[in-house]
Design a protein around this motif. Structure first.
Motif, PDB file in Angstrom:
ATOM      1  N   ASP A  22       0.876  -1.172   0.000  1.00 39.42           N
ATOM      2  CA  ASP A  22       0.000   0.000   0.000  1.00 39.42           C
ATOM      3  C   ASP A  22       0.912   1.220   0.000  1.00 39.42           C
ATOM      4  OD1 ASP A  22      -1.856   2.011   0.372  1.00 39.42           O
ATOM      5  OD2 ASP A  22      -2.797   1.093   2.114  1.00 39.42           O
ATOM      6  N   LEU A  23       0.898   1.950  -1.105  1.00 40.19           N
ATOM      7  CA  LEU A  23       1.779   3.101  -1.250  1.00 40.19           C
ATOM      8  C   LEU A  23       0.977   4.390  -1.270  1.00 40.19           C
ATOM      9  CD1 LEU A  23       4.059   1.789  -4.131  1.00 40.19           C
ATOM     10  CD2 LEU A  23       4.595   1.849  -1.701  1.00 40.19           C
ATOM     11  N   PRO A  27      -0.509  13.022  -1.381  1.00 45.58           N
ATOM     12  CA  PRO A  27      -1.581  13.144  -0.387  1.00 45.58           C
ATOM     13  C   PRO A  27      -2.932  12.786  -1.030  1.00 45.58           C
ATOM     14  CG  PRO A  27      -0.142  15.057  -0.282  1.00 45.58           C
ATOM     15  CD  PRO A  27       0.280  14.259  -1.484  1.00 45.58           C
ATOM     16  N   ASN A  28      -3.688  11.944  -0.369  1.00 46.91           N
ATOM     17  CA  ASN A  28      -5.009  11.488  -0.824  1.00 46.91           C
ATOM     18  C   ASN A  28      -4.971  10.533  -2.020  1.00 46.91           C
ATOM     19  OD1 ASN A  28      -6.170  13.075   1.187  1.00 46.91           O
ATOM     20  ND2 ASN A  28      -6.380  14.821  -0.185  1.00 46.91           N
ATOM     21  N   LEU A  29      -3.796  10.104  -2.464  1.00 48.92           N
ATOM     22  CA  LEU A  29      -3.688   9.172  -3.584  1.00 48.92           C
ATOM     23  C   LEU A  29      -2.932   7.932  -3.116  1.00 48.92           C
ATOM     24  CD1 LEU A  29      -4.172   8.624  -6.621  1.00 48.92           C
ATOM     25  CD2 LEU A  29      -1.929   9.662  -7.044  1.00 48.92           C
ATOM     26  N   THR A  78      -5.397  -1.627  -7.124  1.00 46.88           N
ATOM     27  CA  THR A  78      -6.358  -0.533  -7.035  1.00 46.88           C
ATOM     28  C   THR A  78      -5.618   0.772  -6.801  1.00 46.88           C
ATOM     29  OG1 THR A  78      -6.683  -0.810  -4.646  1.00 46.88           O
ATOM     30  CG2 THR A  78      -8.236  -1.958  -6.114  1.00 46.88           C
ATOM     31  N   ILE A  79      -6.233   1.841  -7.262  1.00 41.76           N
ATOM     32  CA  ILE A  79      -5.729   3.178  -6.978  1.00 41.76           C
ATOM     33  C   ILE A  79      -6.920   4.003  -6.474  1.00 41.76           C
ATOM     34  CG2 ILE A  79      -5.973   4.008  -9.360  1.00 41.76           C
ATOM     35  CD1 ILE A  79      -3.210   5.485  -8.750  1.00 41.76           C
ATOM     36  N   ASN A  80      -6.737   4.664  -5.341  1.00 39.78           N
ATOM     37  CA  ASN A  80      -7.791   5.450  -4.688  1.00 39.78           C
ATOM     38  C   ASN A  80      -7.372   6.918  -4.627  1.00 39.78           C
ATOM     39  OD1 ASN A  80      -9.314   3.159  -3.971  1.00 39.78           O
ATOM     40  ND2 ASN A  80      -8.096   2.887  -2.119  1.00 39.78           N
ATOM     41  N   TYR A  81      -8.346   7.788  -4.846  1.00 40.43           N
ATOM     42  CA  TYR A  81      -8.085   9.218  -4.706  1.00 40.43           C
ATOM     43  C   TYR A  81      -9.252   9.845  -3.954  1.00 40.43           C
ATOM     44  CZ  TYR A  81      -6.950  14.052  -5.735  1.00 40.43           C
ATOM     45  OH  TYR A  81      -6.636  15.381  -5.613  1.00 40.43           O
ATOM     46  N   LEU A  93     -12.130   5.329  -7.212  1.00 39.79           N
ATOM     47  CA  LEU A  93     -11.423   4.047  -7.149  1.00 39.79           C
ATOM     48  C   LEU A  93     -11.355   3.451  -8.554  1.00 39.79           C
ATOM     49  CD1 LEU A  93     -10.361   1.452  -5.548  1.00 39.79           C
ATOM     50  CD2 LEU A  93     -12.732   0.692  -5.669  1.00 39.79           C
ATOM     51  N   LEU A  94     -10.173   3.044  -8.962  1.00 40.38           N
ATOM     52  CA  LEU A  94      -9.966   2.289 -10.201  1.00 40.38           C
ATOM     53  C   LEU A  94      -9.202   1.021  -9.842  1.00 40.38           C
ATOM     54  CD1 LEU A  94      -8.850   5.061 -12.728  1.00 40.38           C
ATOM     55  CD2 LEU A  94     -11.055   3.878 -12.650  1.00 40.38           C
ATOM     56  N   GLY A  95      -9.551  -0.081 -10.495  1.00 41.90           N
ATOM     57  CA  GLY A  95      -8.853  -1.314 -10.165  1.00 41.90           C
ATOM     58  C   GLY A  95      -8.934  -2.367 -11.248  1.00 41.90           C
ATOM     59  N   GLU A  96      -8.136  -3.382 -11.068  1.00 41.67           N
ATOM     60  CA  GLU A  96      -8.148  -4.548 -11.947  1.00 41.67           C
ATOM     61  C   GLU A  96      -7.782  -5.776 -11.152  1.00 41.67           C
ATOM     62  OE1 GLU A  96      -5.490  -6.552 -13.553  1.00 41.67           O
ATOM     63  OE2 GLU A  96      -4.014  -5.736 -12.205  1.00 41.67           O
ATOM     64  N   GLU A  97      -8.291  -6.919 -11.619  1.00 35.26           N
ATOM     65  CA  GLU A  97      -8.039  -8.188 -10.948  1.00 35.26           C
ATOM     66  C   GLU A  97      -7.796  -9.264 -11.997  1.00 35.26           C
ATOM     67  OE1 GLU A  97     -10.126 -11.051  -7.626  1.00 35.26           O
ATOM     68  OE2 GLU A  97     -11.422  -9.800  -8.859  1.00 35.26           O
TER      69      GLU A  97
END
Length: 170
Positions: A22-23, A27-29, A78-81, A93-97
């Motif tokens: 988890d990186l 800030p907020n990303l 996933t990437i969260n902002y 939220l954007l993601g892939e699995e």
């Protein structure tokens, strides 16, 4: 009968685990990624000796050997902002699995073994009715997804989600 089956061999092994990161990029990303693996295998050898047990009986010696393995590998990103402005709050939220499964097995059996010992309990040592079988399968899944949450004054919530799945099972 139970005593005669104690010489049979069954060996099972399994390896599984996962890693996670988890990186905080800005800030907020946040970027999150996880990968996991689950692999199992089983090897079985048996010999059925001639027996008489009450009204049950058999005069055939039968041997069998089988092996199967299966594995699953998965990877999620996933990437969260988060965007906050006074009474307005947005979360993106954007993601892939990705998931890959594989399974295979094979086995053999035979009747009429001369040496009635587990040390010689292989289908190739049988003198009659040798049967060989096997099967396998594999499948994969690839998904992309996105989500947006909007909150006004922590009282009203609007949420939207999109997802696109692709599978080799379809």
């Amino acid at each position: 009968l139970i005593h005669d089956n104690k010489q049979n061999h069954n060996n099972f092994g399994r390896v599984f685990g996962n890693v996670y990161i988890d990186l905080a990029i800005l800030p907020n990303l946040h970027f999150k990624s996880s990968a996991s693996v689950d692999i199992a295998g089983n090897y079985f050898r048996s010999i059925q000796l001639p027996y008489v047990s009450g009204f049950l009986s058999s005069n055939i010696t039968q041997v069998g050997t089988s092996y199967d393995n299966e594995g699953t590998v998965s990877w999620n990103n996933t990437i969260n902002y988060d965007l906050n402005s006074k009474k307005n709050k947005f979360t993106f939220l954007l993601g892939e699995e990705q998931v890959k499964d594989k399974n295979q097995n094979f086995g053999g059996s035979g009747q009429g073994v001369v040496l009635q010992s587990i040390n010689y309990a292989y289908p190739s040592s049988a003198t009659s009715t040798i049967l060989i079988n096997g099967a396998g399968s594999a499948d994969a899944l690839l998904s992309y997804f996105g989500k947006v949450n909007y909150s006004f004054d922590n009282k009203y919530l609007l949420s939207g989600t999109l997802r696109d799945d692709g599978s080799s099972k379809f």
